[in-house]
Write an enzyme that holds these catalytic residues in place. Structure first.
Site, PDB file in Angstrom:
ATOM      1  N   MET A  30       0.851  -1.192   0.000  1.00  0.00           N
ATOM      2  CA  MET A  30       0.000   0.000   0.000  1.00  0.00           C
ATOM      3  C   MET A  30       0.891   1.248   0.000  1.00  0.00           C
ATOM      4  O   MET A  30       0.443   2.342   0.378  1.00  0.00           O
ATOM      5  CB  MET A  30      -0.937  -0.017   1.204  1.00  0.00           C
ATOM      6  CG  MET A  30      -1.902  -1.203   1.144  1.00  0.00           C
ATOM      7  SD  MET A  30      -3.478  -0.916   1.942  1.00  0.00           S
ATOM      8  CE  MET A  30      -2.969  -0.610   3.600  1.00  0.00           C
ATOM      9  N   GLY A  31       2.149   1.088  -0.433  1.00  0.00           N
ATOM     10  CA  GLY A  31       3.029   2.237  -0.577  1.00  0.00           C
ATOM     11  C   GLY A  31       3.620   2.707   0.748  1.00  0.00           C
ATOM     12  O   GLY A  31       3.569   2.022   1.751  1.00  0.00           O
ATOM     13  N   TYR A  32       4.205   3.913   0.697  1.00  0.00           N
ATOM     14  CA  TYR A  32       4.946   4.500   1.817  1.00  0.00           C
ATOM     15  C   TYR A  32       5.974   3.482   2.307  1.00  0.00           C
ATOM     16  O   TYR A  32       5.968   3.041   3.454  1.00  0.00           O
ATOM     17  CB  TYR A  32       4.016   4.957   2.944  1.00  0.00           C
ATOM     18  CG  TYR A  32       4.596   6.160   3.660  1.00  0.00           C
ATOM     19  CD1 TYR A  32       4.631   7.397   3.031  1.00  0.00           C
ATOM     20  CD2 TYR A  32       5.143   6.050   4.929  1.00  0.00           C
ATOM     21  CE1 TYR A  32       5.189   8.498   3.644  1.00  0.00           C
ATOM     22  CE2 TYR A  32       5.722   7.154   5.558  1.00  0.00           C
ATOM     23  CZ  TYR A  32       5.726   8.373   4.907  1.00  0.00           C
ATOM     24  OH  TYR A  32       6.295   9.469   5.519  1.00  0.00           O
ATOM     25  N   HIS A  34       9.121   1.100   3.260  1.00  0.00           N
ATOM     26  CA  HIS A  34      10.238   1.123   4.209  1.00  0.00           C
ATOM     27  C   HIS A  34      11.061  -0.135   3.975  1.00  0.00           C
ATOM     28  O   HIS A  34      10.745  -0.960   3.110  1.00  0.00           O
ATOM     29  CB  HIS A  34       9.723   1.223   5.647  1.00  0.00           C
ATOM     30  CG  HIS A  34       8.674   0.221   5.989  1.00  0.00           C
ATOM     31  ND1 HIS A  34       8.932  -1.133   6.047  1.00  0.00           N
ATOM     32  CD2 HIS A  34       7.354   0.358   6.249  1.00  0.00           C
ATOM     33  CE1 HIS A  34       7.831  -1.767   6.355  1.00  0.00           C
ATOM     34  NE2 HIS A  34       6.848  -0.894   6.472  1.00  0.00           N
ATOM     35  N   GLY A  36      11.229  -2.832   5.376  1.00  0.00           N
ATOM     36  CA  GLY A  36      10.471  -4.085   5.419  1.00  0.00           C
ATOM     37  C   GLY A  36       9.967  -4.469   4.032  1.00  0.00           C
ATOM     38  O   GLY A  36      10.118  -5.616   3.585  1.00  0.00           O
ATOM     39  N   HIS A  37       9.390  -3.491   3.316  1.00  0.00           N
ATOM     40  CA  HIS A  37       8.908  -3.775   1.959  1.00  0.00           C
ATOM     41  C   HIS A  37      10.069  -4.149   1.033  1.00  0.00           C
ATOM     42  O   HIS A  37       9.938  -5.015   0.165  1.00  0.00           O
ATOM     43  CB  HIS A  37       8.227  -2.544   1.352  1.00  0.00           C
ATOM     44  CG  HIS A  37       6.995  -2.098   2.079  1.00  0.00           C
ATOM     45  ND1 HIS A  37       6.968  -0.986   2.879  1.00  0.00           N
ATOM     46  CD2 HIS A  37       5.745  -2.616   2.109  1.00  0.00           C
ATOM     47  CE1 HIS A  37       5.753  -0.833   3.378  1.00  0.00           C
ATOM     48  NE2 HIS A  37       4.991  -1.805   2.930  1.00  0.00           N
ATOM     49  N   GLN A  61     -10.353  -2.365   2.555  1.00  0.00           N
ATOM     50  CA  GLN A  61      -9.851  -3.010   3.770  1.00  0.00           C
ATOM     51  C   GLN A  61      -9.793  -2.043   4.954  1.00  0.00           C
ATOM     52  O   GLN A  61      -9.300  -2.402   6.011  1.00  0.00           O
ATOM     53  CB  GLN A  61      -8.508  -3.697   3.528  1.00  0.00           C
ATOM     54  CG  GLN A  61      -7.336  -2.781   3.249  1.00  0.00           C
ATOM     55  CD  GLN A  61      -6.105  -3.563   2.824  1.00  0.00           C
ATOM     56  OE1 GLN A  61      -5.983  -4.045   1.708  1.00  0.00           O
ATOM     57  NE2 GLN A  61      -5.146  -3.710   3.735  1.00  0.00           N
ATOM     58  N   GLU A 148       5.765 -11.753   7.155  1.00  0.00           N
ATOM     59  CA  GLU A 148       5.259 -12.551   8.284  1.00  0.00           C
ATOM     60  C   GLU A 148       4.717 -11.652   9.392  1.00  0.00           C
ATOM     61  O   GLU A 148       4.020 -12.109  10.273  1.00  0.00           O
ATOM     62  CB  GLU A 148       6.387 -13.429   8.844  1.00  0.00           C
ATOM     63  CG  GLU A 148       6.678 -14.619   7.966  1.00  0.00           C
ATOM     64  CD  GLU A 148       7.849 -15.444   8.454  1.00  0.00           C
ATOM     65  OE1 GLU A 148       8.461 -15.118   9.491  1.00  0.00           O
ATOM     66  OE2 GLU A 148       8.172 -16.425   7.759  1.00  0.00           O
ATOM     67  N   ARG A 187       3.201   2.870   9.933  1.00  0.00           N
ATOM     68  CA  ARG A 187       2.557   3.600  11.032  1.00  0.00           C
ATOM     69  C   ARG A 187       3.563   4.135  12.042  1.00  0.00           C
ATOM     70  O   ARG A 187       3.236   5.037  12.820  1.00  0.00           O
ATOM     71  CB  ARG A 187       1.574   2.682  11.755  1.00  0.00           C
ATOM     72  CG  ARG A 187       0.424   2.356  10.842  1.00  0.00           C
ATOM     73  CD  ARG A 187      -0.664   1.596  11.485  1.00  0.00           C
ATOM     74  NE  ARG A 187      -1.728   1.490  10.493  1.00  0.00           N
ATOM     75  CZ  ARG A 187      -2.731   0.675  10.567  1.00  0.00           C
ATOM     76  NH1 ARG A 187      -2.852  -0.115  11.602  1.00  0.00           N
ATOM     77  NH2 ARG A 187      -3.648   0.644   9.632  1.00  0.00           N
TER      78      ARG A 187
HETATM   79  O1  PAF Z   1      -0.222  -5.785   3.664  1.00  0.00           O
HETATM   80  C1  PAF Z   1      -0.626  -4.865   2.927  1.00  0.00           C
HETATM   81  O2  PAF Z   1       0.058  -3.852   2.702  1.00  0.00           O
HETATM   82  C2  PAF Z   1      -2.010  -4.968   2.306  1.00  0.00           C
HETATM   83  O3  PAF Z   1      -2.903  -5.593   3.168  1.00  0.00           O
HETATM   84  C3  PAF Z   1      -2.003  -5.644   0.939  1.00  0.00           C
HETATM   85  C4  PAF Z   1      -1.554  -7.096   1.043  1.00  0.00           C
HETATM   86  C5  PAF Z   1      -1.077  -4.896  -0.010  1.00  0.00           C
HETATM   87  C6  PAF Z   1      -3.411  -5.642   0.340  1.00  0.00           C
HETATM   88  O4  PAF Z   1      -3.893  -4.351   0.181  1.00  0.00           O
END
Ligand code: PAF
Length: 283
Positions: A30-32, A34, A36-37, A61, A148, A187
């Site tokens: 969902m962007g932003y 860090h 971790g991504h 969501q 995870e 966050r």
């Molecule tokens: O973990 C997230 O960032 C979101 O829940 C995901 C998997 C990208 C779905 O919108």
């Protein structure tokens, strides 16, 4: 790095790769972004010829009282980071591209979507399973990588893929942490400075759980160990401490005699932090 804002552009891009018999890995975000991504991106790159990252703040969501409007966004920075990581394409659709107005079809994993975080956030996991299915259908990856850290999300996606015979592999990436042990999350930047310092309590409580679990405690005693460390953080509101079967998320009672996951949800002012750790008795 190719930027695809429409489903058609994304599909055309993947079609060209498939024509060269290249495999595709997807990292939904969902962007932003860090560190971790970026760990997820590296894992995708190691396991597939081509890597796609998606950036989409998925409205379905978020609950009515949740932080959709204030969810942090920085598209230019995200794209720079993804380019540096060697991502081949970014899927960046708008809400209108992803959802038609009205009441579209959805995907749900009812056994897992209504428990734990799902009980606190009604509709959240239905939104996740629906958007993830849509991303899988648009990108058609051979594999997708999820953290995870969002343990319930990862468990639910694994079950959805298995039950619905989705033709891809799901890889789980270990939680990436700040130097003091706080799990990385978009966050974290919104925590007040004093709360940011106190938030190490989550990781420390989980470290204590790992040690305590070795001696085969009762589930109740294990919970007490976790709770007492969290109580040492005066600004924390403990929303939940759950100790569940590590694979199925079923409730556990009595003595710990198999792998379990300790799931924490702790609020600092309005910011909800989650963290988790798999624990096991000494066999
Ligand atoms: O973990 C997230 O960032 C979101 O829940 C995901 C998997 C990208 C779905 O919108």
């Amino acid at each position: 790095m190719k930027i695809c804002r429409t489903k058609a552009e994304m599909r055309d891009t993947v079609r060209d790769w498939r024509a060269q018999r290249e495999t595709v890995g997807l990292v939904p975000t969902m962007g932003y972004l860090h560190e971790g991504h970026l760990g997820l991106v590296r894992m995708a790159r190691e396991n597939a010829d081509r890597t796609v990252a998606s950036i989409f703040v998925n409205p379905t969501q978020f609950g009515a009282n949740e932080d959709l409007d204030t969810y942090p966004r920085d598209e230019a920075r995200d794209l720079k980071l993804l380019e540096q990581e060697g991502v081949d394409a970014v899927f960046l659709p708008g809400v209108e591209e992803m959802y038609r107005p009205g009441k579209p079809a959805y995907v749900d994993v009812p056994e897992l979507s209504g428990i734990l975080q799902g009980a606190l956030r009604p509709g959240h996991f239905r939104g996740v399973s629906t958007v993830v299915t849509k991303l899988f259908n648009i990108v058609t990856p051979d594999l997708a990588v999820f953290g995870e850290k969002d343990y319930q999300q990862l468990t639910l996606i694994r079950q959805m893929v298995r039950d619905l015979d989705m033709p891809l592999e799901i890889l789980g990436h270990p939680t990436v942490r700040e130097a003091d042990g706080l799990a990385m999350s978009s966050r974290n930047v919104r925590l007040q400075p004093a709360h940011r310092q106190e938030a190490v309590a989550l990781n420390e409580a989980l470290d204590k759980a790992v040690l305590a679990a070795k001696a085969r405690p009762t589930i109740e005693d294990l919970e007490t160990v976790v709770k007492s460390r969290l109580e040492g953080s005066p600004s924390a509101t403990v929303e939940s401490i759950d100790i569940r079967d590590a694979d199925t998320l079923e409730e556990l009672t009595g003595t710990l005699d198999s792998r379990a996951v300790v799931l924490l949800a702790v609020r600092y002012a309005t910011i909800l932090l989650i963290d988790q750790r798999v624990v096991a008795p000494d066999f």
